[in-house]
Scaffold this active site. Structure first.
Site, PDB file in Angstrom:
ATOM      1  N   HIS A  44      38.909  35.009  72.537  1.00 45.97           N
ATOM      2  CA  HIS A  44      39.495  35.054  71.161  1.00 45.97           C
ATOM      3  C   HIS A  44      38.783  34.101  70.182  1.00 45.97           C
ATOM      4  O   HIS A  44      38.581  32.969  70.229  1.00 45.97           O
ATOM      5  CB  HIS A  44      40.833  34.380  71.314  1.00 45.97           C
ATOM      6  N   ARG A  45      38.058  34.862  69.083  1.00 43.40           N
ATOM      7  CA  ARG A  45      37.259  34.345  68.327  1.00 43.40           C
ATOM      8  C   ARG A  45      36.111  33.394  69.020  1.00 43.40           C
ATOM      9  O   ARG A  45      35.593  32.174  68.529  1.00 43.40           O
ATOM     10  CB  ARG A  45      38.120  33.199  67.341  1.00 43.40           C
ATOM     11  N   GLU A  71      36.095  38.456  70.771  1.00 43.88           N
ATOM     12  CA  GLU A  71      36.859  39.081  69.707  1.00 43.88           C
ATOM     13  C   GLU A  71      36.461  38.400  68.610  1.00 43.88           C
ATOM     14  O   GLU A  71      36.124  37.221  68.485  1.00 43.88           O
ATOM     15  CB  GLU A  71      38.415  38.641  70.038  1.00 43.88           C
ATOM     16  N   ASP A  73      36.525  38.238  63.857  1.00 42.05           N
ATOM     17  CA  ASP A  73      37.391  38.533  62.971  1.00 42.05           C
ATOM     18  C   ASP A  73      36.268  38.878  61.646  1.00 42.05           C
ATOM     19  O   ASP A  73      35.760  38.119  61.372  1.00 42.05           O
ATOM     20  CB  ASP A  73      38.025  37.377  62.256  1.00 42.05           C
ATOM     21  N   HIS A  86      38.069  33.938  60.531  1.00 36.92           N
ATOM     22  CA  HIS A  86      39.410  34.383  60.554  1.00 36.92           C
ATOM     23  C   HIS A  86      40.397  34.238  59.208  1.00 36.92           C
ATOM     24  O   HIS A  86      40.927  35.170  58.909  1.00 36.92           O
ATOM     25  CB  HIS A  86      40.074  33.548  61.654  1.00 36.92           C
ATOM     26  N   GLU A 145      37.763  42.936  64.952  1.00 37.85           N
ATOM     27  CA  GLU A 145      38.963  43.043  64.208  1.00 37.85           C
ATOM     28  C   GLU A 145      38.647  42.959  62.613  1.00 37.85           C
ATOM     29  O   GLU A 145      37.774  42.233  62.269  1.00 37.85           O
ATOM     30  CB  GLU A 145      39.823  41.889  64.378  1.00 37.85           C
ATOM     31  N   LYS A 147      39.581  42.401  59.633  1.00 32.73           N
ATOM     32  CA  LYS A 147      40.672  41.204  59.098  1.00 32.73           C
ATOM     33  C   LYS A 147      41.047  41.646  57.544  1.00 32.73           C
ATOM     34  O   LYS A 147      39.978  41.624  56.873  1.00 32.73           O
ATOM     35  CB  LYS A 147      40.052  39.767  59.433  1.00 32.73           C
ATOM     36  N   ASP A 271      42.176  31.785  73.924  1.00 34.45           N
ATOM     37  CA  ASP A 271      41.273  30.936  73.637  1.00 34.45           C
ATOM     38  C   ASP A 271      40.535  30.076  74.535  1.00 34.45           C
ATOM     39  O   ASP A 271      39.395  29.431  74.537  1.00 34.45           O
ATOM     40  CB  ASP A 271      41.979  29.842  72.795  1.00 34.45           C
TER      41      ASP A 271
HETATM   42  O1  G3P Z   1      42.706  39.995  68.728  1.00 27.46           O
HETATM   43  C1  G3P Z   1      43.849  39.679  68.361  1.00 27.46           C
HETATM   44  C2  G3P Z   1      44.133  38.433  67.502  1.00 27.46           C
HETATM   45  O2  G3P Z   1      42.846  38.041  67.214  1.00 27.46           O
HETATM   46  C3  G3P Z   1      44.992  38.689  66.454  1.00 27.46           C
HETATM   47  O3  G3P Z   1      45.300  37.513  65.579  1.00 27.46           O
HETATM   48  O4  G3P Z   1      45.407  36.061  63.872  1.00 27.46           O
HETATM   49  O5  G3P Z   1      44.091  35.455  65.904  1.00 27.46           O
HETATM   50  O6  G3P Z   1      43.301  37.189  64.342  1.00 27.46           O
HETATM   51  P1  G3P Z   1      44.486  36.544  64.934  1.00 27.46           P
HETATM   52 CA    CA Z   2      41.561  38.175  65.391  1.00 23.42          CA
END
Ligand code: G3P
Ligand code: CA
Length: 283
Positions: A44-45, A71, A73, A86, A145, A147, A271
């Protein structure tokens, strides 16, 4: 020894060597037995528990930790360049202040996007979307994503162009995916990139998503990716019933990972990639 006995022993030996070989066992684990299917590990990120989110340091760390996907943003600068960050302001993750949309690419890349996380990351820059595509294509999957696309008219087209320019709009292995909380944006992106799998992100307010809503999502999405707190057995059955996969977000503890692994989700957005890797029997 009779020839019949020798023949029987030979057949038994062949049977044993084939069905107990590691190759067969691993195939059975990953394909034949749904309880041991591989769970997709999504950093994640980037591996953002270990390095500053949405930076090359975090993406490299995810690659080193053998995640299947990073992942990212994606947002847009004042001069229309796609970047990975993000929040819609730079306040939390850089040494600057103000809205992302007020910075040009040159200005935003002068900010330090690493020191807030740790001095060893001082000088990390906000990366561009194109830089990420060029650096990681073919090495690790990219879960893109979109965003807050409502703030950035034309963003879907720019993402599609960047992928098309690189011939990345027809991935054969499903390792480029586009998702968003903005479902109109997902629909538009799917029209622009029909060969790319797409995902619908679903926050807590989708806890009671109906069968009709899932059916509608399934007309353009391949993934229904919910907040992990609304993921349960009923939801995963209903999502699978519409031929979509489910990758809940965002795991930050081993217990959270274990619960989702027991639910047999298709992927986990985390994470900390190690929490998903820690179960060799399950992923
Ligand atoms: O990939 C899902 C997740 O990233 C969504 O929430 O706020 O971390 O972008 P957020
Ligand atoms: Ca995200």
């Amino acid at each position: 020894m009779s020839s019949k006995l020798i023949f029987t022993l030979l057949v038994a030996l062949i049977f044993l060597s084939v069905f107990t070989s590691p190759a067969f066992a691993s195939n059975a684990e990953t394909k034949g037995n749904p309880h041991h299917k591989k769970v997709v590990n999504v950093a994640h990120r980037g591996a953002s528990g270990h390095a500053p989110e949405n930076t090359i340091a975090a993406f490299d760390k995810a690659f080193q930790m053998k995640s299947d996907f990073i992942e990212i943003d994606v947002q847009m600068t004042a001069d229309g360049k796609l970047i990975a960050i993000h929040d819609t302001t730079v306040n939390r993750t850089t040494d600057g202040t103000g809205s992302v949309s007020d910075y040009t690419l040159e200005e935003i890349q002068q900010l330090d996007a690493g020191s807030w996380f740790g001095e060893e990351f001082a000088g990390e820059q906000i990366p561009t979307f194109e830089e990420i595509l060029d650096k990681y294509r073919g090495k690790i999957g990219i879960l893109i994503e979109l965003k807050s696309p409502e703030l950035y008219p034309g963003m879907e087209q720019k993402v599609a162009e960047a992928l098309k320019e690189r011939n990345m709009d027809k991935p054969r292995n499903g390792k480029i995916i586009v998702q968003s909380f903005n479902h109109e944006s997902v629909q538009l992106s799917k029209e622009l990139l029909p060969r790319i799998p797409h995902g619908v992100l679903a926050g807590m307010s989708w806890a009671d998503v109906t069968g009709e809503e899932l059916e509608e999502f399934a007309t353009y999405a391949d993934y229904f990716n919910p907040n992990m707190n609304i993921a349960n057995e009923d939801l995963i059955d209903r999502v699978h019933g519409k031929d979509m996969k489910m990758w809940p977000y965002t795991v930050r503890t081993q217990e959270q990972a274990d619960r989702l692994l027991d639910l047999k989700v298709d992927g986990i957005i985390t994470d900390f990639p190690e929490y998903v890797h820690r179960h060799p029997g399950k992923n």
